[in-house]
Design an enzyme around this catalytic site. Structure first.
Site, mmCIF file in Angstrom:
data_model
loop_
_atom_site.group_PDB
_atom_site.id
_atom_site.type_symbol
_atom_site.label_atom_id
_atom_site.label_comp_id
_atom_site.label_asym_id
_atom_site.label_seq_id
_atom_site.Cartn_x
_atom_site.Cartn_y
_atom_site.Cartn_z
ATOM 1 N N SER A 14 0.832 -1.203 0.000
ATOM 2 C CA SER A 14 0.000 0.000 0.000
ATOM 3 C C SER A 14 0.866 1.253 0.000
ATOM 4 O O SER A 14 2.039 1.228 0.379
ATOM 5 C CB SER A 14 -0.901 0.023 1.237
ATOM 6 N N ASP A 15 0.267 2.361 -0.404
ATOM 7 C CA ASP A 15 0.868 3.661 -0.159
ATOM 8 C C ASP A 15 0.763 3.938 1.345
ATOM 9 O O ASP A 15 0.045 3.260 2.077
ATOM 10 C CB ASP A 15 0.150 4.740 -0.971
ATOM 11 N N TRP A 16 1.491 4.922 1.803
ATOM 12 C CA TRP A 16 1.548 5.200 3.246
ATOM 13 C C TRP A 16 0.204 5.749 3.722
ATOM 14 O O TRP A 16 -0.260 6.779 3.247
ATOM 15 C CB TRP A 16 2.671 6.206 3.527
#
Length: 531
Positions: A14-16
């Site tokens: 995932s992105d942060w």
């Protein structure tokens, strides 16, 4: 799509802070959540497995992909492994020179002569303090960093004067800015040629926020205007991550070099290009519009109330500008060289499921150089909207003066397909496609038509398929016409104008209308006969 159609077997991360529902995300294929949840979501995954809401096999699968990634990162790669930093730096300089785009070069002002006593003025703080990378999580520590100012001085015997001209990401009062501009203008007036370095400060573009303008900082534009009045032999070098507007001022500038963010050796690459040690061969990967308002997402972005509508559809970037025949500052694929190229002997033919395009390119100038041969698909709209012109293949070819080479470019069948929503897959239509070859999306040199064989089969018809879809269907069309002939056709048997008027109506809707020659039973019978 990711696992089955694209065949990706690696880890999905995932992105942060992008995960809303860790359990649902893992079930959908997300292996690793970043940065982490401090164990909160890990506990939710365990709980979901224990309660039978998440198959344990999916959790094991995600964990195995994380372990597989760790196995691939061998410890000796991270611990003490060496590399030739100098060799990598030389490669970085070569790559940067290939990426810069020469937008304009009136009167062949470039390349500059490195010999003689005529002075050169280098203006702009970005020449001394290079902006060579983006901001945010893209930042890295360079092994060494070259400034364009130092590299220009290293490549020429001519006297080089420098004036910063403006401040970068530091506020100055009006008096300080006037003094900086005045010193730069004085240096420009005393030089034979001016190299003016402009661009976007780090605060103008970064991960985490969006730009609201494509203009250069106003103090830089004021400097450019005053410098142009002092010296007409003006070369502007840009440093920016995203496109900037050049239309308001480029008429004052004979030569314009778009440097983008060229990395740690970018200053050396710029110097190489300015003095002809390298020939420009970069091409624009995006259109430079005349103004922000011409952008295809203008009016849709950033949206309202947390929602963004992707209203441009397929007309993204150059597809928008070229399909709508809009004037632009510089088109997609544009880029000049210190030499010239001629195209001849274009041919194209089916090669299995692909199309093989061949064209001969010749260096007609006096310097070595690289041309980027670009193949575009040009066709009118079919069953779905197609951009008027769409890049389907390209290749860079390096040629010596007078050298000629036949370039082969393979257009994959996938490039000719569109995603058919109802069929749930990619479809190629049977039609004649015009393949255009040139040096940009608006510098087309040659074209050739090719008959493309489409995919077999037709879209399944339904009760809510339109009248037009029924009539053009190879099996449904004859059956519908037979039905209308038996019932006296009614309204649908009148004129082509009536069919044109009602062509987009679902057949089931027409069956509800009076005097159309159809009813619900007739539509059901048609579907039964189609099987």
């Amino acid at each position: 799509m990711l696992r089955e159609e694209w065949g990706f077997a690696g880890l999905v991360m995932s992105d942060w802070g992008a995960v809303n529902d860790r359990v649902a995300a893992l079930a959908a294929g997300l292996d690793l959540e970043m940065p982490s949840s401090g164990g909160v979501n890990d506990a939710r995954l365990v709980d979901a497995v224990q309660r039978g809401e998440l198959p344990e096999q999916l959790l094991d699968q995600a964990a195995s992909r994380v372990l597989q990634l760790l196995d691939r990162v061998e410890p000796d790669v991270l611990d003490g492994a060496g590399f030739d930093a100098a060799a990598h730096h030389r490669l970085a300089r070569e790559a940067a020179a290939e990426c810069a785009v020469l937008l304009k070069n009136d009167g062949d002002l470039l390349p500059l002569d490195a010999t003689g006593a005529a002075p050169i003025a280098v203006l702009g703080e970005l020449a001394r303090s290079p902006r060579y990378q983006g901001a945010g999580s893209s930042q890295v520590n360079p092994t060494e960093l070259l400034s364009a100012l130092a590299e220009i001085r290293a490549l020429t015997e001519r006297p080089v004067t420098f004036a910063p001209g403006y401040l970068v990401d530091r506020a100055g009062d009006a008096g300080e800015e006037r003094e900086l501009r005045a010193a730069a203008v004085t240096a420009a007036a005393r030089a034979e040629v001016v190299l003016l370095f402009l661009g976007l400060p780090p605060s103008f573009e970064s991960e985490g926020w969006d730009r609201t303008s494509i203009d250069l900082p106003p103090e830089q534009v004021r400097l450019l205007t005053e410098v142009a009045e002092a010296n007409a032999n003006l070369v502007v070098v840009l440093s920016n991550g995203g496109v900037v507007s050049v239309a308001p001022w480029q008429h004052l500038v004979p030569a314009l070099l778009e440097g983008w963010l060229l990395g740690q050796a970018g200053g050396g690459a710029i110097a190489d290009l300015l003095f002809g040690h390298a020939s420009p061969s970069g091409r624009l990967a995006e259109t430079i519009p005349l103004r922000l308002e011409d952008n295809p997402s203008f009016g849709n972005f950033p949206g309202e109330l947390g929602e963004v509508r992707y209203g441009e559809g397929l007309l993204v970037g150059y597809r928008h500008y070229d399909t709508r025949l809009m004037p632009v500052a510089y088109p997609f694929g544009h880029g000049l060289s210190y030499t010239s190229f001629a195209y001849s002997d274009l041919s194209a033919a089916a090669d299995g499921t692909d199309v093989l395009v061949q064209v001969t390119v010749r260096n007609t100038g006096s310097r070595p150089g690289a041309e980027v041969v670009q193949v575009y698909r040009h066709e009118a709209a079919g069953a779905v909207l197609h951009p008027t012109r769409e890049l389907v293949a390209f290749e860079k070819v390096l040629l010596q003066p007078g050298e000629m080479r036949t370039v082969e470019l393979r257009v994959r069948r996938r490039e000719l397909a569109y995603y058919h929503v109802r069929r749930g897959g990619w479809v190629v239509e049977s039609r004649e496609v015009l393949f255009e070859v040139g040096s940009s999306s608006r510098d087309i040199r040659l074209s050739v038509p090719v008959a493309v064989q489409g995919d077999a089969g037709a879209e399944p018809l339904r009760a809510d398929s339109s009248l037009e879809e029924w009539l053009v269907h190879p099996a449904g069309g004859p059956l519908l016409r037979q039905q209308l002939a038996r019932t006296g056709a009614g309204l649908l048997g009148q004129t082509e104008d009536v069919l044109h008027l009602l062509g987009n109506f679902p057949l089931s809707r027409l069956a509800m209308m009076p005097d159309t020659g159809l009813d619900a039973a007739a539509v059901a019978e048609l579907l039964d006969r189609l099987g």
